[in-house]
Design a protein around this motif. Sequence first.
Motif, PDB file in Angstrom:
ATOM      1  N   LEU A   1      32.228  11.334 -11.741  1.00  0.00           N
ATOM      2  CA  LEU A   1      32.959  12.368 -11.388  1.00  0.00           C
ATOM      3  C   LEU A   1      33.331  13.131 -12.618  1.00  0.00           C
ATOM      4  CD1 LEU A   1      34.846  10.962  -8.334  1.00  0.00           C
ATOM      5  CD2 LEU A   1      32.645  12.063  -8.407  1.00  0.00           C
ATOM      6  N   SER A   2      33.556  12.526 -13.796  1.00  0.00           N
ATOM      7  CA  SER A   2      34.021  13.235 -14.954  1.00  0.00           C
ATOM      8  C   SER A   2      33.327  14.392 -15.602  1.00  0.00           C
ATOM      9  CB  SER A   2      34.359  12.451 -16.027  1.00  0.00           C
ATOM     10  OG  SER A   2      33.163  11.710 -16.543  1.00  0.00           O
ATOM     11  N   LEU A   3      31.857  13.870 -15.328  1.00  0.00           N
ATOM     12  CA  LEU A   3      30.685  14.936 -15.723  1.00  0.00           C
ATOM     13  C   LEU A   3      30.675  16.093 -14.256  1.00  0.00           C
ATOM     14  CD1 LEU A   3      28.132  12.337 -17.029  1.00  0.00           C
ATOM     15  CD2 LEU A   3      29.575  13.951 -18.289  1.00  0.00           C
ATOM     16  N   THR A   4      30.499  15.675 -13.221  1.00  0.00           N
ATOM     17  CA  THR A   4      30.174  16.739 -12.032  1.00  0.00           C
ATOM     18  C   THR A   4      31.371  17.508 -11.835  1.00  0.00           C
ATOM     19  OG1 THR A   4      30.835  14.916 -10.319  1.00  0.00           O
ATOM     20  CG2 THR A   4      28.552  15.091 -11.227  1.00  0.00           C
ATOM     21  N   ARG A   5      32.778  16.893 -12.041  1.00  0.00           N
ATOM     22  CA  ARG A   5      34.112  17.750 -12.070  1.00  0.00           C
ATOM     23  C   ARG A   5      34.738  17.885 -13.207  1.00  0.00           C
ATOM     24  NH1 ARG A   5      34.836  16.813  -5.994  1.00  0.00           N
ATOM     25  NH2 ARG A   5      32.926  15.735  -5.390  1.00  0.00           N
ATOM     26  N   PRO A   6      34.208  18.403 -14.192  1.00  0.00           N
ATOM     27  CA  PRO A   6      35.089  18.460 -15.478  1.00  0.00           C
ATOM     28  C   PRO A   6      36.343  19.235 -15.455  1.00  0.00           C
ATOM     29  CG  PRO A   6      33.108  20.053 -15.390  1.00  0.00           C
ATOM     30  CD  PRO A   6      33.244  19.212 -14.259  1.00  0.00           C
ATOM     31  N   LYS A   7      37.086  18.881 -16.253  1.00  0.00           N
ATOM     32  CA  LYS A   7      38.496  19.237 -16.407  1.00  0.00           C
ATOM     33  C   LYS A   7      38.638  20.640 -17.016  1.00  0.00           C
ATOM     34  CE  LYS A   7      40.946  15.267 -16.059  1.00  0.00           C
ATOM     35  NZ  LYS A   7      42.182  13.809 -16.668  1.00  0.00           N
ATOM     36  N   SER A   8      37.652  20.792 -18.162  1.00  0.00           N
ATOM     37  CA  SER A   8      37.303  21.990 -19.047  1.00  0.00           C
ATOM     38  C   SER A   8      35.966  22.247 -19.282  1.00  0.00           C
ATOM     39  CB  SER A   8      38.214  21.677 -20.131  1.00  0.00           C
ATOM     40  OG  SER A   8      38.007  22.613 -21.168  1.00  0.00           O
ATOM     41  N   GLN A   9      35.633  23.566 -19.392  1.00  0.00           N
ATOM     42  CA  GLN A   9      34.341  23.904 -19.963  1.00  0.00           C
ATOM     43  C   GLN A   9      34.463  24.655 -21.262  1.00  0.00           C
ATOM     44  OE1 GLN A   9      31.410  25.870 -17.083  1.00  0.00           O
ATOM     45  NE2 GLN A   9      32.779  24.831 -15.326  1.00  0.00           N
ATOM     46  N   ARG A  10      35.875  24.403 -21.753  1.00  0.00           N
ATOM     47  CA  ARG A  10      35.930  25.204 -23.039  1.00  0.00           C
ATOM     48  C   ARG A  10      34.950  24.747 -24.315  1.00  0.00           C
ATOM     49  NH1 ARG A  10      39.741  24.241 -27.345  1.00  0.00           N
ATOM     50  NH2 ARG A  10      40.349  22.257 -26.413  1.00  0.00           N
ATOM     51  N   LEU A  11      34.484  25.488 -25.273  1.00  0.00           N
ATOM     52  CA  LEU A  11      33.780  24.931 -26.168  1.00  0.00           C
ATOM     53  C   LEU A  11      34.707  24.630 -27.399  1.00  0.00           C
ATOM     54  CD1 LEU A  11      31.139  27.901 -26.153  1.00  0.00           C
ATOM     55  CD2 LEU A  11      31.023  25.721 -24.816  1.00  0.00           C
ATOM     56  N   VAL A  12      34.135  23.459 -27.994  1.00  0.00           N
ATOM     57  CA  VAL A  12      35.029  22.898 -29.080  1.00  0.00           C
ATOM     58  C   VAL A  12      34.200  22.981 -30.655  1.00  0.00           C
ATOM     59  CG1 VAL A  12      36.610  21.040 -29.947  1.00  0.00           C
ATOM     60  CG2 VAL A  12      36.490  21.529 -27.518  1.00  0.00           C
ATOM     61  N   GLY A  13      34.646  23.403 -31.638  1.00  0.00           N
ATOM     62  CA  GLY A  13      33.805  23.620 -32.823  1.00  0.00           C
ATOM     63  C   GLY A  13      34.006  24.884 -33.221  1.00  0.00           C
ATOM     64  N   PRO A  14      33.268  24.937 -34.454  1.00  0.00           N
ATOM     65  CA  PRO A  14      33.157  26.359 -35.117  1.00  0.00           C
ATOM     66  C   PRO A  14      32.073  27.149 -34.294  1.00  0.00           C
ATOM     67  CG  PRO A  14      32.049  24.724 -36.482  1.00  0.00           C
ATOM     68  CD  PRO A  14      32.947  23.905 -35.458  1.00  0.00           C
ATOM     69  N   PRO A  15      32.261  28.727 -34.316  1.00  0.00           N
ATOM     70  CA  PRO A  15      31.476  29.456 -33.385  1.00  0.00           C
ATOM     71  C   PRO A  15      30.087  29.660 -34.169  1.00  0.00           C
ATOM     72  CG  PRO A  15      33.059  30.683 -34.531  1.00  0.00           C
ATOM     73  CD  PRO A  15      33.437  28.997 -34.718  1.00  0.00           C
ATOM     74  N   PRO A  16      29.070  29.955 -33.518  1.00  0.00           N
ATOM     75  CA  PRO A  16      27.816  29.997 -34.072  1.00  0.00           C
ATOM     76  C   PRO A  16      27.460  30.999 -35.098  1.00  0.00           C
ATOM     77  CG  PRO A  16      27.730  30.829 -31.898  1.00  0.00           C
ATOM     78  CD  PRO A  16      29.166  30.350 -32.117  1.00  0.00           C
ATOM     79  N   VAL A  17      26.859  30.692 -36.185  1.00  0.00           N
ATOM     80  CA  VAL A  17      26.488  31.535 -37.262  1.00  0.00           C
ATOM     81  C   VAL A  17      24.910  31.332 -37.638  1.00  0.00           C
ATOM     82  CG1 VAL A  17      28.581  31.829 -38.112  1.00  0.00           C
ATOM     83  CG2 VAL A  17      27.512  30.206 -39.109  1.00  0.00           C
TER      84      VAL A  17
ATOM     85  N   ALA B   1      24.141  32.237 -40.947  1.00  0.00           N
ATOM     86  CA  ALA B   1      24.381  32.056 -42.451  1.00  0.00           C
ATOM     87  C   ALA B   1      25.900  32.233 -42.528  1.00  0.00           C
ATOM     88  CB  ALA B   1      23.389  33.026 -43.215  1.00  0.00           C
ATOM     89  N   PRO B   2      26.516  31.769 -43.537  1.00  0.00           N
ATOM     90  CA  PRO B   2      27.960  31.879 -43.740  1.00  0.00           C
ATOM     91  C   PRO B   2      28.298  33.115 -43.559  1.00  0.00           C
ATOM     92  CG  PRO B   2      26.995  30.456 -45.379  1.00  0.00           C
ATOM     93  CD  PRO B   2      25.789  31.008 -44.787  1.00  0.00           C
ATOM     94  N   GLY B   3      29.378  33.663 -42.543  1.00  0.00           N
ATOM     95  CA  GLY B   3      29.968  34.694 -42.311  1.00  0.00           C
ATOM     96  C   GLY B   3      28.985  35.719 -41.370  1.00  0.00           C
ATOM     97  N   GLN B   4      27.794  35.264 -40.860  1.00  0.00           N
ATOM     98  CA  GLN B   4      27.056  35.806 -40.120  1.00  0.00           C
ATOM     99  C   GLN B   4      27.065  35.603 -38.787  1.00  0.00           C
ATOM    100  OE1 GLN B   4      25.346  38.649 -41.192  1.00  0.00           O
ATOM    101  NE2 GLN B   4      26.493  38.527 -43.175  1.00  0.00           N
ATOM    102  N   PRO B   5      27.816  36.159 -37.711  1.00  0.00           N
ATOM    103  CA  PRO B   5      27.778  35.580 -36.395  1.00  0.00           C
ATOM    104  C   PRO B   5      26.699  35.944 -35.736  1.00  0.00           C
ATOM    105  CG  PRO B   5      29.224  37.757 -36.656  1.00  0.00           C
ATOM    106  CD  PRO B   5      28.994  37.126 -37.937  1.00  0.00           C
ATOM    107  N   ILE B   6      26.249  35.242 -34.775  1.00  0.00           N
ATOM    108  CA  ILE B   6      25.038  35.552 -33.975  1.00  0.00           C
ATOM    109  C   ILE B   6      25.359  36.800 -33.249  1.00  0.00           C
ATOM    110  CG2 ILE B   6      24.444  33.175 -33.981  1.00  0.00           C
ATOM    111  CD1 ILE B   6      25.114  33.050 -31.209  1.00  0.00           C
ATOM    112  N   GLN B   7      23.954  37.457 -32.800  1.00  0.00           N
ATOM    113  CA  GLN B   7      23.988  38.755 -31.673  1.00  0.00           C
ATOM    114  C   GLN B   7      23.053  38.299 -30.646  1.00  0.00           C
ATOM    115  OE1 GLN B   7      23.909  42.399 -33.977  1.00  0.00           O
ATOM    116  NE2 GLN B   7      23.638  41.122 -35.867  1.00  0.00           N
TER     117      GLN B   7
END
Length: 466
Positions: A63-79, A81-87
């Motif tokens: 139930l914790s998987l099928t009814r998650p309390k949050s779908q928030r992403l945790v951790g550094p955003p994708p890049v 290369a350093p300083g180059q965010p994805i598009q």
Amino acid sequence: MLGTAERKQRRRGSSIADPGPLPVYKGRFGAQQAERLLWRAGFGPRPGESEALAKHGLHGAVLSLTRPKSQRLVGPPPVTAPGQPIQPYDVWGDDVLWWLDRMVRTQAPLIERMTLSWHDWFATSNEQVNSQRLMIDQNWTMRNLCLSSFPRMLKAITTDPAMQIYLTLSGSTKQDPNENYARELQELFTLGVDDGYTEADVREQARALTGWTNTWDQATGQPIDFHFDPQLWDDGIKVIYGHKGRFDWRGSLKLVLGHPDHPKFFVTKLWSYFSAEPLSARDTKAAEYLYVHSGKQIRPLVEAFLMHPTVQAGERMVKPPIVQLAGMLRAIDRYIDTDAWAWESNNIGQTPFYPPNVSGWDATQWLNTGTWQARFNLTAEMIGQFRALNPSSAKVKADPKKMTKQAIDFWGAPTISAPTKVALRDYARAAAIESATASWEREQFPVLTLNALRALVVVSPDYQTC
């Protein structure tokens, strides 16, 4: 009009006898079982996550998987290369990185895993769609509806612009009906290959599904404004599965969802994403009953399947390539920091947004001599520059047992069988001790061996399957 035999068949299909509930696993549910659950219903555990999930017990864990309390992403955003965010909308491969990032950082792994399953079920490739934006929009549709009802999902996918381009539903008119979507709707999405329909039904469904169109944006060079135009729809009488009427696209979906062969197809295909073993005839009937009497809801079936004894204690399954890639990143607490994962996913045999054909990926081909080597090379990319030990500076004691444990712990201590551990220790003994004769070899060979052991752990049969 329906004949007597057809009417009886449909009554049987709509009134499935209750065979009782699906069985529930009653055995031990510890860290090892929680680990399997996290691989079958997600992308593997982060370090310590299996132990934490096991404390909830099987029912609570599911139930914790099928009814998650949050779908928030945790951790550094994708890049890339350093300083180059994805598009993700504009750069090739960044769409893959966008979704892989969600798999790695999500707090709701089952949601992303179900989205992946629906992407395989309703396989759509950007090779034909040629719009990363439309593909990502479709991805969001699948994510938002992944545990809702199948009728809602089917309606959303039928009207989805990416699917309408991929299977040429948009542009299908009463003067020139296109059979592509009508055929796959029945063959791959709802009934099965040559099961419960005829070529005449394909043609008639194609007529019912006419009327969709779009306009062209000259500024962007992309199709826009996908909509149903009644003037393009074939409003004539059609005969589908013995039913006669002026069916449109809504009627088409209602008929195929009401077909007596649909429940069995649906539960069998959904089950295949969670288990390598087929459901028994009795359990298939129980799953059909649950599906039909829940109003064709997806979540109740997924929960019942995840608690099934076969899923919890049955045969092991080969991990889909992109699942293993995401799981390895999660295990070593690494995030999207390079564009290498886009082409690596292609090498190992599964690039999201680019399934090989409308049937999706062939899971029987996940492992062969080519893809196994690609997974080994993936491991080198995964740990090569990120955490590889330097033989000139690192110190490792030449103890095969401890070295094997260190290599396994590097990946978050996944479950590794006793025979595999013996093989790893034997390799460590031969490479780090028996091969070292000079003093510099006795210092550096253990370090090099530990690097190799890390790679061998994740290309072992124990890690390749779950």
